[in-house]
Design a protein around this motif. Structure first.
Motif, PDB file in Angstrom:
ATOM      1  N   LEU B  38      -1.504  65.931  54.099  1.00  0.00           N
ATOM      2  CA  LEU B  38      -2.264  65.808  55.335  1.00  0.00           C
ATOM      3  C   LEU B  38      -2.673  64.365  55.587  1.00  0.00           C
ATOM      4  N   TYR B  39      -3.194  63.685  54.542  1.00  0.00           N
ATOM      5  CA  TYR B  39      -3.673  62.325  54.758  1.00  0.00           C
ATOM      6  C   TYR B  39      -2.518  61.403  55.102  1.00  0.00           C
ATOM      7  N   ARG B  40      -1.371  61.622  54.490  1.00  0.00           N
ATOM      8  CA  ARG B  40      -0.197  60.821  54.851  1.00  0.00           C
ATOM      9  C   ARG B  40       0.127  61.011  56.329  1.00  0.00           C
ATOM     10  N   ALA B  41       0.105  62.243  56.762  1.00  0.00           N
ATOM     11  CA  ALA B  41       0.403  62.516  58.171  1.00  0.00           C
ATOM     12  C   ALA B  41      -0.622  61.837  59.061  1.00  0.00           C
ATOM     13  N   GLN B  42      -1.886  61.875  58.653  1.00  0.00           N
ATOM     14  CA  GLN B  42      -2.923  61.233  59.469  1.00  0.00           C
ATOM     15  C   GLN B  42      -2.665  59.729  59.591  1.00  0.00           C
ATOM     16  N   LEU B  44       0.217  58.220  59.449  1.00  0.00           N
ATOM     17  CA  LEU B  44       1.341  58.016  60.369  1.00  0.00           C
ATOM     18  C   LEU B  44       0.897  58.136  61.827  1.00  0.00           C
TER      19      LEU B  44
END
Lengths: 661, 376
Positions: B38-42, B44
């Protein structure tokens, strides 16, 4: 045989829910993948069994099988097909069965679309959802069985209430239930998180689409109900603050607060404990609303006393759900430490104001709805009526709306108030000017100009925020491209807030400048209402499939120009003897023309009620726009992120900040 | 057959619930993996928003630092969840218990609640309409076709009317009696039958065409009780309660108590009386019923104004007293309000309708009455 099969399927659904509510919970606790794996197939099985059962009852209605007590009481062979179908959920037993079906539908939805959730967490969510279903299934089977049979079979059914034969009412309850029951998912997510002891941004993002969907359905359901009241009851009003309406409005307010506070959890990892509490309260209010009001058990002392089984069951269930979840909350909430700090001037703060006002509003309505009921139980007669709500509710909204404009312009964590106010100056000036113009140029009440000012303020500030985001004034050339690139969530907010603005215009203008004329005229006479001249051309009898009616024909002129022709009717049904008013409404963009034909007088004249309601259709248009906003937000690609595989960074795309990993 | 289906359903349900326990599985993905994703997606998304210029650089930077901090923390959290998996033997036991509970409890509950002996009883189903009925209906249709070819046979039309009426084809019955009345317009019976057929066709409503037919019958025989009853009903359905009551009361005065239609008439009188706010049990055609008879009500109309006033006031007072003890009676308040309005006691009427609105805030009758009182 079909009926008995439906009954058996309902019993199996209870047992499947029992298994689904226990085994995965133990599995998640022990970390046992095999037990956890029971949850998903069980959720699908649950849906299949509930659907089978519901289909069996629907079939009984379609073929008018009066050996089923529920059908005999609530249907009739002469009922039009559509109302045979809607009759399924138009009664206590059937509506509980619809609840069960929709609960199962949402559970299966999580099982199908919740692939991005960790297995153990999803198992817990599904288990909680199943435990709620156990309560409803047991209630249905042991106190309100829709499949109870009659022998000997009555010749015809009993239910032909013409007031309930209306397309608006046929689709209103399922829509409302999709909303009510949808919040059960938010509740299950909250309880699962409490059991797990963790609430974090990932949780908020998972729960968001479900809350959004439930909120959109509930909004649509409430709007449909209000529209039905407007054109079927024939009194021209669209909101009466009666217990049934309040019951749907309370979870809406709490759900709206939940939707906003979940954003804070997602973005800032704070306000967690409050968000969980809101999820619990929203569903509790849904339960309270549908049990106490829709099922009609508590609306009168007599029905409660005559059927103590149901009453006791409902009370026990409510205490278990609300009390149990709040106890769990009390034990676990202190461990939920916020990690994100924020200053008093920030978007977080404005969202907290939103939450506070909405929560207070929900509480005020809860109080106003339950207090007369409770007072009646102990022998007092109290009536908390529309005037109370009509003062308190707008006052609360007047507090909220300035923040609706300001909040989105403030940054997270620490906002720049001066900068935001500078950008909002045009909106503010516009709003004040509009309010003053209305106050000076028209003869409306003072609150009408305030209402218009608020509507202008909200519209202008939402557009200001949008313009800033797409850089309309900084780089107009790229504005379109940027607008297309804005996240759907942002668009959803903008659209929904504009929907509120449209609704404010509708409410303020239609209540301030509605003109009505209640009079007695004869064919050929004319009455002028709000600048429109209504001419009664003729009154005559007409015959419908199972009723006889008196139909009036009105021609409406404005400044001598023909505008519309209206055909209001008063319909009389023979069995059961009843009368319904079919108001004739011509919805114009600028306002509705609304005509009702009443009783014949002894001298050949007719009682008529005529209204001109400026902008009244904007109220429902606003609600529709809000639903649209919810749908747009729901389509946000980001809501689907979260599965470890799906979010793997594609090769070659640099991820800022994690390069050192 | 029924039990076979039950068994099938129960076996499928038990299998769906129990089989997953038996299947061997790998361990579940760890929760921390989900957080990291999730944090990676955030991050991006943040980058994308900054590139698009929809978020300010300072704001983006602050957000980035915060998300990264959370990402690091999530990545650090490597401690695996405790696992306590069941042994294969225990799993079999769990699966067996689950399957047994589902099958046995379902059987027990159904045994207590179900009615396996009762077949479905659909009221309408084209394929299962009994043979004679189908042919009778068909016969009526065929006979109608035949009659249209020789439309001047009075006897034929009368038979057709009876046949069509007896099988529920009221539309055809109406056609038949129309022809009969056309051929022999001086016969009261034809007009009566025509009126009845029209009422039956309209599900009990006396519509203008039915009223017409009864009117014709009445011209031929001014004493005809059937025509008088239905004309009264027409008035009643049009809310001309006074006219309906008068018509029925006059008929009642000439009706022997053992007449076939006496009970029907009495019910009509009571309904009309109720709607006008007169005390209900005080009208009766059958002599056995308590209270003043229709004749007495007639007499009340001939009383002096004062006597009648006293009688009505007494009745209204009784109603008011009853409502004091039972304040949730919506109909009662509506009736009391109407009675007060008729007596000219406007304030009392407003209060009574107010009580009605308290019970049912959206009651149209009460609101309309209140509005009317306020206007006049």
């Amino acid at each position: 045989m079909i009926v008995e099969l439906g009954h058996f399927a309902l019993i199996l659904a209870l047992l499947a829910a029992l298994v689904q509510g226990t085994v995965p919970l133990v599995g998640a606790h022990r970390g046992d993948a095999a037990l956890i794996a029971v949850a998903r197939p069980a959720a699908f099985l649950q849906l299949a069994l509930a659907a089978l059962s519901f289909a069996a009852l629907t079939w009984a209605y379609l073929v008018s099988d009066f050996s089923v007590a529920n059908v005999a009481l609530n249907s009739h062979t002469d009922k039009p097909l559509l109302y045979k179908i809607s009759g399924v959920w138009g009664n206590h037993e059937g509506s509980i069965l619809l609840w069960i079906l929709i609960l199962a539908l949402f559970g299966a939805g999580v099982a199908a679309f919740g692939r991005n959730l960790p297995d153990a967490f999803r198992a817990r969510v599904l288990a909680i959802q199943a435990l709620i279903a156990v309560g409803f299934l047991a209630f249905s089977l042991f106190t309100s069985n829709p499949f109870a049979r009659l022998d000997p079979v009555p010749l015809n059914g009993n239910g032909l209430n013409p007031l309930l034969q209306d397309p608006g009412l046929a689709f209103h309850p399922p829509m409302l239930y999709l909303g009510y029951v949808g919040f059960s998912i938010a509740f299950s997510f909250a309880i699962a998180a409490l059991i797990e002891g963790r609430v974090d941004p990932a949780w908020a993002r998972w729960v968001r689409p479900w809350t959004l969907a439930a909120w959109s359905f509930l909004t649509a359901g409430i709007a449909l109900g209000s529209w039905w009241a407007y054109y079927e009851l024939g009194w021209g009003g669209w909101w009466f603050w009666d217990p049934v309406e309040n019951a749907s409005f309370m979870p809406w307010l709490a759900g709206t607060a939940l939707l906003h506070s979940a954003i804070v959890v997602e973005k800032r990892d704070t306000l967690k404990s409050w968000t969980i509490l809101l999820a619990i309260l929203t569903f509790s209010l849904s339960l309270l609303g549908s049990f106490l009001v829709r099922s009609g058990v508590l609306t009168s002392v007599h029905s409660f006393a005559s059927d103590p089984e149901r009453g006791v069951f409902i009370l026990a269930f409510l205490i278990l759900v609300v009390g149990g979840s709040l106890t769990l909350y009390a034990v676990r909430a202190p461990s939920m430490k916020p990690t994100g700090m924020f200053s008093p001037i920030s978007r977080e703060t404005s969202l907290i104001v939103n939450n506070l006002v909405l929560a207070v509003a929900a509480f005020v309505i809860l109080f106003g709805t339950l207090y007369p009921l409770l007072a009646k139980e102990v022998g007092y007669q109290v009536s908390v009526a529309a005037p109370f709500f009509n003062i308190v509710f707008p006052a609360l909204m007047a507090l909220l709306i300035p923040f609706m404009g300001l909040g989105p312009l403030l940054a997270w964590k620490r906002g720049n108030l001066r900068e935001a106010l500078r950008r909002l100056r045009p909106a503010f000036v516009l709003a004040v000017a509009a309010g003053l113009a209305v106050a000076v140029l028209t003869e409306g009440p003072f609150w009408a100009s305030i209402g218009v000012a608020y509507g202008v303020w909200l519209t202008a500030s939402v557009l200001t925020e949008l313009a800033g985001r797409v850089g309309l004034f900084r780089a107009p050339g790229q504005a379109l491209r940027r607008a297309a690139g804005l996240p759907r969530g942002a668009w959803g907010m903008t659209i929904a807030h504009l929907g509120i603005a449209v609704m404010i215009f509708g409410i303020a203008v239609s209540s301030a400048w509605q003109r009505e004329e209640i009079t007695v005229i004869e064919p050929g006479d004319s009455v002028t209402v709000g600048g429109y001249r209504f001419v009664l051309d003729a009154v005559g009898p007409v015959r419908g499939p199972n009723y006889a009616a008196i139909r009036g024909t009105f021609s409406v002129y404005k400044n001598g120009k023909f505008v519309a022709r209206l055909f209001p009717e008063t319909r009389r049904f023979a069995d059961p003897p009843q009368e319904t008013t079919e108001a004739a409404i011509d919805p114009l963009f600028t306002g509705d023309l609304y005509a009702v034909i009443g009783q014949a007088q002894s001298d050949g004249r007719w009682g008529v009620r005529l209204y001109h309601k400026p902008l009244v259709s904007w109220i429902w248009a606003g609600a529709l726009i809000m639903v649209l906003g919810g749908m747009v937000s729901l389509s946000d690609r980001r809501l689907r992120v979260g599965a470890p595989r799906a979010a793997r960074v594609p090769a070659g795309v640099p991820v800022p900040g994690v390069a050192g990993e | 057959m029924l039990y076979g289906l039950f068994a099938l359903l129960a076996v499928v349900a038990a299998a769906v619930l129990a089989l997953p326990v038996l299947r061997r599985r790998g361990s579940a993905a760890d929760r921390a993996d989900h957080d990291v994703a999730l944090y990676r997606a955030q991050l991006l998304e943040l980058q994308a928003e900054r590139d698009a210029g929809t978020i300010g650089p300072a704001e983006a930077e602050a957000a980035r630092i915060e998300v990264e901090r959370r990402l690091l923390r999530a990545a650090d959290r490597t401690a695996p969840a405790p696992r306590a998996e069941l042994s294969p033997g225990n799993r079999k036991a769990v699966a067996a218990v689950v399957a047994a509970i589902v099958a046995v409890l379902a059987g027990l509950i159904y045994h207590a609640q179900g009615n396996p002996g009762l077949p479905d009883r659909p009221a309408v189903r084209a394929a299962e309409v009994p043979a004679e009925e189908a042919s009778a209906d068909e016969l009526a249709v065929r006979m109608a076709a035949a009659m249209r070819k020789r439309p001047n046979e009075l006897r034929g039309w009368l038979m057709q009317g009876q046949l069509a009426g007896s099988v529920g084809r009221y539309d055809l019955a109406v056609e038949a009696y129309e022809n009969a009345a056309r051929l022999e317009p001086g016969n009261t019976g034809h007009w009566q039958s025509l009126g009845l057929a029209r009422v039956a066709r309209d599900a009990g409503m006396v519509n203008p065409d039915a009223r017409d037919a009864f009117g014709k019958a009445l011209v031929l025989d001014p004493k005809d009780p059937m025509a008088r009853y239905y004309l009264g009903l027409a008035d009643f359905q049009d809310h001309n309660d006074r006219a309906a009551f008068d018509r029925w009361a006059a008929l009642a005065a000439e009706t022997p108590p053992d007449a076939e239609y006496a009970a029907l008439l009495e019910r009509g009188l009571k309904r009309a009386a109720r709607r006008m706010g007169l005390p209900v049990p005080d009208v009766a055609v059958t002599p056995a019923a308590p209270g003043p008879s229709a004749a007495q009500v007639e007499a009340a109309r001939d009383m002096s104004e004062d006597d009648r006033g006293a009688m009505i006031e007494g009745m209204v007072q009784r109603l008011a007293d009853r409502l004091k003890e039972n304040p949730d009676d919506l109909d009662g308040w509506l009736r009391l309000g109407k009675a007060y309005a008729v007596l000219g006691r406007k304030e009392d009427a407003v209060r009574a309708f107010g009580q009605a609105i308290r019970i049912d805030p959206s009651n149209p009758a009460a609101q309309e009455a209140l509005a009317a009182l306020k206007d006049g």
